[in-house]
Design a protein around this motif. Structure first.
Motif: not given
Length: 295
Positions: A166, A180, A182, A184, A258-260
């Motif tokens: 990722h 942070e 994580e 988005d 990073i989410t997704n």
């Protein structure tokens, strides 16, 4: 004609100068010019237009050059094959690599290769994944390391997946996102980005991740090299999306999951035809086994 004459023609074509070509070939200019003239006489055509200011290929010279290169490469390959038959690996190895390769420790691999095969001349070329596919397919590179999207399969070459990982958001220590755990993609879409050129494989991974969730982002700064990208992020001009395994080696920056987020696959590619002894030895070092020739 002979191979040495072809080497002289190639040197003149690449340097655009009889003087520089003679220096490269370690021969006096008059001797080089004489050999080129002899070859032109035999062919019945001028290979170069010469003026006091420049030297350039004629139409005949442009037609002659590809075959001359192939003849020289074939001769070098023949020497390498004979040496390999007697147990010695020699010749040349030309490898391409994206700057963010992380699946292998490329300097360590090249060091080990040089220690094992000191008679092989090694060249490393930097560039983009899409160009490397073409160059391996055309025989200009023996092998290359790519960074591409999961669904990408290079055409006209053989390949092996090396890693699957990722991207992370790379930000300056003082950036609001640095605290942070994580982030988005929707939050990232509000940021200004530093990224590679539009249309490149390196850029497409991030662009398509945002497009997949219906988001657009602002890439204010397009760069061609990772060094400039990192410097611009350090100065707070924008943030970047980079493979996690590579970004972890960057000093003085914060890497935020990073989410997704975008996914990057690293692939090793090499030619479809039987590789040279030097290339076979390199691929073997990377765990690629070559099929045995038929009995």
């Amino acid at each position: 004609m002979d191979l040495q004459q072809m080497r002289y023609v190639l040197a003149v074509a690449e340097t655009a100068s009889f003087t520089r070509a003679a220096e490269r070939c370690h021969i006096v200019q008059s001797a080089l010019s004489h050999q080129v003239a002899r070859l032109e006489k035999e062919l019945g055509a001028r290979l170069f237009d010469r003026t006091s200011r420049r030297v350039r290929l004629t139409t005949a010279g442009e037609a002659f050059l590809p075959s001359a290169r192939q003849a020289l490469e074939a001769a070098e390959r023949a020497r390498a094959e004979v040496a390999a038959a007697t147990g010695e690996i020699r010749g040349t190895l030309t490898v391409g690599s994206i700057p963010t390769v992380a699946a292998v420790d490329l300097p360590a691999v090249l060091r080990d290769y040089r220690l094992r095969y000191p008679q092989v001349g090694i060249s490393l070329r930097a560039g983009s994944s899409e160009r490397f596919v073409e160059q391996v397919r055309d025989g200009r590179l023996d092998a290359a390391f790519l960074g591409v999207q999961p669904g990408f399969r290079p055409q006209g070459v053989r390949d092996k997946e090396l890693a699957h990982g990722h991207h992370v958001a790379v930000v300056a220590p003082g950036h609001p996102l640095a605290a942070e755990d994580e982030v988005d993609l929707r939050l990232l879409a509000e940021e200004v980005f530093v990224d590679f050129a539009d249309g490149s494989a390196a850029r497409a991974q991030s662009d398509q991740a945002f497009a997949a969730v219906g988001l657009r982002r602002e890439v204010a700064f397009e760069v061609s090299g990772i060094e400039l990208m990192v410097r611009m992020v350090r100065h707070g001009l924008g943030i970047a999306l980079l493979p996690a395994a590579f970004a972890a080696e960057l000093h003085g920056l914060r890497c935020v999951p990073i989410t997704n987020g975008p996914i990057r696959v690293e692939r090793l590619i090499w030619g479809r035809f039987t590789p040279s002894p030097a290339a076979s030895a390199f691929l073997s070092l990377l765990g690629v086994s070559m099929p045995s020739p038929p009995a």
